[in-house]
Motif scaffolding. Sequence first.
Motif, short mmCIF file in Angstrom:
data_model
loop_
_atom_site.label_atom_id
_atom_site.label_comp_id
_atom_site.label_asym_id
_atom_site.label_seq_id
_atom_site.Cartn_x
_atom_site.Cartn_y
_atom_site.Cartn_z
N THR A 179 86.86 14.03 55.11
CA THR A 179 87.00 15.28 55.86
C THR A 179 85.99 16.28 55.31
OG1 THR A 179 89.36 14.87 56.18
CG2 THR A 179 88.59 17.14 56.50
N ASP A 180 85.31 16.98 56.21
CA ASP A 180 84.34 18.00 55.85
C ASP A 180 84.79 19.31 56.50
OD1 ASP A 180 81.82 19.64 55.93
OD2 ASP A 180 81.04 17.84 54.96
N ILE A 181 85.01 20.34 55.69
CA ILE A 181 85.48 21.63 56.21
C ILE A 181 84.57 22.73 55.69
CG2 ILE A 181 87.43 23.19 56.51
CD1 ILE A 181 89.28 20.93 55.60
N LEU A 219 82.96 28.81 51.61
CA LEU A 219 83.43 27.69 50.81
C LEU A 219 83.30 26.41 51.62
CD1 LEU A 219 84.65 30.15 49.28
CD2 LEU A 219 86.58 28.71 48.75
N HIS A 220 83.23 25.30 50.90
CA HIS A 220 83.03 24.01 51.55
C HIS A 220 83.90 22.96 50.86
CE1 HIS A 220 80.64 20.15 51.91
NE2 HIS A 220 80.99 20.43 53.14
N TYR A 221 84.62 22.19 51.67
CA TYR A 221 85.38 21.05 51.15
C TYR A 221 84.82 19.78 51.76
CZ TYR A 221 88.86 17.47 50.58
OH TYR A 221 89.47 16.28 50.27
N ARG A 222 84.63 18.78 50.92
CA ARG A 222 84.25 17.45 51.38
C ARG A 222 84.97 16.44 50.50
NH1 ARG A 222 80.93 14.70 54.57
NH2 ARG A 222 80.04 12.74 53.85
N GLY A 223 85.77 15.58 51.14
CA GLY A 223 86.49 14.56 50.39
C GLY A 223 87.55 13.90 51.26
N VAL A 224 88.37 13.09 50.59
CA VAL A 224 89.48 12.42 51.26
C VAL A 224 90.74 13.21 50.93
CG1 VAL A 224 90.82 10.29 51.44
CG2 VAL A 224 88.33 10.18 51.10
N LEU A 225 91.36 13.79 51.95
CA LEU A 225 92.56 14.60 51.75
C LEU A 225 93.77 13.70 51.47
CD1 LEU A 225 92.21 17.19 54.65
CD2 LEU A 225 92.14 17.70 52.20
N GLN A 226 94.54 14.05 50.45
CA GLN A 226 95.83 13.40 50.25
C GLN A 226 96.77 13.93 51.32
OE1 GLN A 226 97.31 14.12 46.32
NE2 GLN A 226 95.41 13.50 45.35
N TYR A 227 97.72 13.13 51.73
CA TYR A 227 98.64 13.52 52.79
C TYR A 227 100.06 13.48 52.26
CZ TYR A 227 101.15 13.45 57.24
OH TYR A 227 101.99 13.74 58.28
N GLU A 228 100.83 14.54 52.54
CA GLU A 228 102.25 14.60 52.19
C GLU A 228 103.05 14.97 53.44
OE1 GLU A 228 103.56 17.16 49.06
OE2 GLU A 228 102.13 16.31 47.63
N ASP A 229 104.08 14.21 53.69
CA ASP A 229 105.00 14.54 54.78
C ASP A 229 106.13 15.36 54.18
OD1 ASP A 229 106.84 14.66 56.86
OD2 ASP A 229 106.52 12.58 57.47
N ARG A 230 106.19 16.64 54.52
CA ARG A 230 107.20 17.54 53.97
C ARG A 230 108.19 18.03 55.02
NH1 ARG A 230 104.19 21.51 49.69
NH2 ARG A 230 103.46 19.89 48.27
N ARG A 231 108.33 17.24 56.08
CA ARG A 231 109.32 17.63 57.09
C ARG A 231 110.71 17.62 56.47
NH1 ARG A 231 107.84 13.42 61.66
NH2 ARG A 231 107.31 12.31 59.78
N GLN A 232 111.51 18.55 56.92
CA GLN A 232 112.90 18.60 56.46
C GLN A 232 113.67 17.58 57.27
OE1 GLN A 232 114.23 22.61 56.90
NE2 GLN A 232 112.78 23.40 55.39
N HIS A 233 114.24 16.62 56.56
CA HIS A 233 115.02 15.58 57.23
C HIS A 233 116.49 16.00 57.22
CE1 HIS A 233 111.55 13.00 57.36
NE2 HIS A 233 111.32 13.30 56.10
#
Length: 178
Positions: free
Chosen positions: A148-150, A163-177
């Motif tokens: 991802t490039d932002i 600012l610039h981000y370039r990398g592989v984003l970690q993903y977290e699912d934080r939905r309230q179950h």
Amino acid sequence: MKKWIYILPFVLAACSPKNNPVQPVTIVSELTQGKVAFYGPYYKGLQQNVVSLDLYSKDITFDSLGYIQGSGTNLYLSDIFLPLTDTVPAEGKYVCDTTGAENTFLPGMDFDGNPTGTYILGIEDSKISTLILCSDSAFSVTRTGDTTDIQFNLISGKKQYLLHYRGVLQYEDRRQHL
């Protein structure tokens, strides 16, 4: 006359300017570590998914308890509004506003010393040295495979931060179950 001789050094010392130069705020513009957290349709009455982005420069690490270590920059965006079909920011442009519309994100706000929205933290020796709340900002997302490039154009008062981000984003699912 002798009194003046003894008092004069103290008066002169009190009048002389102190040499306490203010250190300029160092914001590292290249961010290389990041996480996107997915909250789903978090707000009642708002038909958008919500995600947050938490991005760091290369010299920031975390100890075993999750506390920030090192020196560098942390960019945090608490609420990015996406279509219900998306769980991460899709390619395109995003703008800062408070409507909750698709492809928007909240400006930086301070609630009794607790920042939220979009803000930059300057970290020096594992401590927050600077808090910059951003408004009137924008960012653009592109992707190549998993990378991802932002590009961020962040505004705080009359100051602009690119600012610039370039990398592989970690993903977290934080939905309230429920």
